[in-house]
Design an enzyme around this catalytic site. Structure first.
Site, PDB file in Angstrom:
ATOM      1  N   LYS A  48       0.841  -1.199   0.000  1.00 31.52           N
ATOM      2  CA  LYS A  48       0.000   0.000   0.000  1.00 31.52           C
ATOM      3  C   LYS A  48       0.875   1.247   0.000  1.00 31.52           C
ATOM      4  O   LYS A  48       2.071   1.192   0.313  1.00 31.52           O
ATOM      5  CB  LYS A  48      -0.918   0.007   1.229  1.00 31.52           C
ATOM      6  N   TYR A 283      14.900  30.476   6.962  1.00 34.33           N
ATOM      7  CA  TYR A 283      13.803  31.296   7.459  1.00 34.33           C
ATOM      8  C   TYR A 283      13.833  31.456   8.973  1.00 34.33           C
ATOM      9  O   TYR A 283      14.045  30.486   9.710  1.00 34.33           O
ATOM     10  CB  TYR A 283      12.461  30.680   7.057  1.00 34.33           C
TER      11      TYR A 283
END
Length: 407
Positions: A48, A283
């Site tokens: 999956k 940042y």
């Protein structure tokens, strides 16, 4: 799916911004090791979420080569994609279990999928689709033995069993399996384990006394496959362990569990520059250089799956030494402080791998991001190409002489 590109050992892979190298020989070895842990049970390779980020189709094929006889997916779309890619009913049984109303029942029946059924609404929908097709649907009833997610509660189990038996009598369905899922198998000794085992045995016994004759009964996920032999029943479902990641640090390292990590995530250093003391990085300037130093730019960011929560902590092997992501991880890039050392642009930066070269592992990144290693490998984004390396073709030595591109 993109087409597979073959290369030889002598052919260098072209330079790339970044890549996730997937070692299919390691995956096959892991499957063989897991089969040895559960010698009396069949093995379902759970692929999956694009095989936990490793590439569903190449990993599915490798697992089948190593002796898996079932493939598992969450959504029916994932399962149907495997069939569309050429994995036939003769190659493997394929099971999917995460259904919502109006799902592709007709297509799933035509593809010969085994479908997980957790309640009356889904039983009605699959029966209606089978009746319209004039075919019998293969279904597996899921019991909620204590996880509290999908699955039928014990109080509702008699009704679901009765309805399934009636649908069998009509010929619209065949109950091929009874199954459930552990909540805490990755926590050795957790009291819920024995409670779930008891509930599962009771719910299976009830269904069988009411006339259901499943081919397989299954409960064991990766941690249960590794540590709970009395929970193996007829089939084990191995997900994360197949990819060489420990289900839990409490259970041991991959090496201690006889597993080898399959994914290596690396990037080419994009820029190296000298900066003075007091220079802010990324940042918010959460990192400011203490001394004159050298910064290296790693061209991977949270859009690629590098967790922003690991800002300031995520480990990277650059120039033969561990470095840490300094400052904020940005969308496309982050920075490491080389401490005055230098490397050339294009040098390899390894975020995680098997650890055999001294590089960090997915578990190291999980600790840095306060998460689990499952999330680290699964979240790697699709703009990072998967390079499937396979040096164990036809049982030969691991010469690492074949690779496939994106899948």
């Amino acid at each position: 799916m993109q087409s597979v590109t073959e290369v030889t050992q002598a052919t260098a892979l072209p330079p790339v911004r970044a890549r996730a190298e997937i070692d299919l020989a390691a995956l096959r070895a892991n499957v063989r090791s897991l089969r040895e842990r559960a010698p009396r049970a069949a093995l379902m390779a759970v692929v999956k979420s694009d095989a936990y980020g490793h590439g569903a189709l190449p990993c599915a094929r490798a697992a089948l080569q190593a002796g898996a006889t079932w493939l598992g997916t969450a959504t029916p779309q994932e399962a149907l994609a495997l069939r569309a890619a050429g994995i036939t009913e003769a190659d493997a049984r394929v099971m999917c279990w995460l259904w919502t109303p109006g799902g592709p029942w007709r297509e799933a029946i035509e593809a010969g999928l085994d479908m997980g059924i957790s309640g009356l609404w889904s039983l009605r929908e699959v029966s209606d689709a089978a009746r319209a097709l004039g075919r019998t649907a293969k279904i597996q009833l899921k019991a909620d033995t204590g996880l509290g997610r999908n699955g039928c509660q014990p109080a509702d189990w008699p009704g679901l069993v009765a309805a399934a038996r009636a649908a069998e009598a009509e010929g619209t369905v065949k109950v091929t399996g009874l199954w459930s899922h552990f909540a805490c198998a990755d926590e050795p000794g957790h009291p819920s384990i024995d409670l779930q085992l008891t509930a599962f045995r009771e719910m299976v016994a009830y269904a069988e006394t009411r006339g259901l004759t499943p081919e397989v009964r299954h409960l064991a996920n990766s941690p249960a496959t590794l540590t709970l032999p009395h929970a193996h029943f007829d089939l084990v479902r191995t997900g994360i362990a197949m990819y060489g990641v420990s289900p839990s640090p409490e259970l041991g390292t991959p090496a201690e569990l006889g597993l080898r990590p399959v994914m290596k995530l690396s990037a080419s250093v994009a820029l190296v520059k000298q900066v003075p003391a007091g220079h802010g990085v990324s940042y918010g300037h959460h990192y400011v250089t203490e001394h004159d130093t050298t910064l290296a730019l790693i061209p991977l960011g949270y859009a690629d799956g590098v967790p922003r929560h690991a800002s300031g902590r995520g480990p990277v092997l650059v120039g033969g030494r561990w470095r840490r992501a300094c400052g904020r991880v940005a969308m496309d890039q982050f920075v490491v402080d080389l401490g005055g050392e230098t490397v050339e642009p294009g040098a390899e930066a390894i975020l995680f791998g098997s650890g055999e070269q001294g590089e960090p592992t997915a578990e190291d990144w999980a600790r840095a991001a306060d998460t689990i290693a499952y999330e680290i490998v699964t979240r790697i984004g699709q703009r990072v190409p998967r390079v499937h390396v396979d040096g164990d073709v036809d049982g030969g030595p691991d010469a690492r002489d074949r690779a496939s591109g994106d899948s």
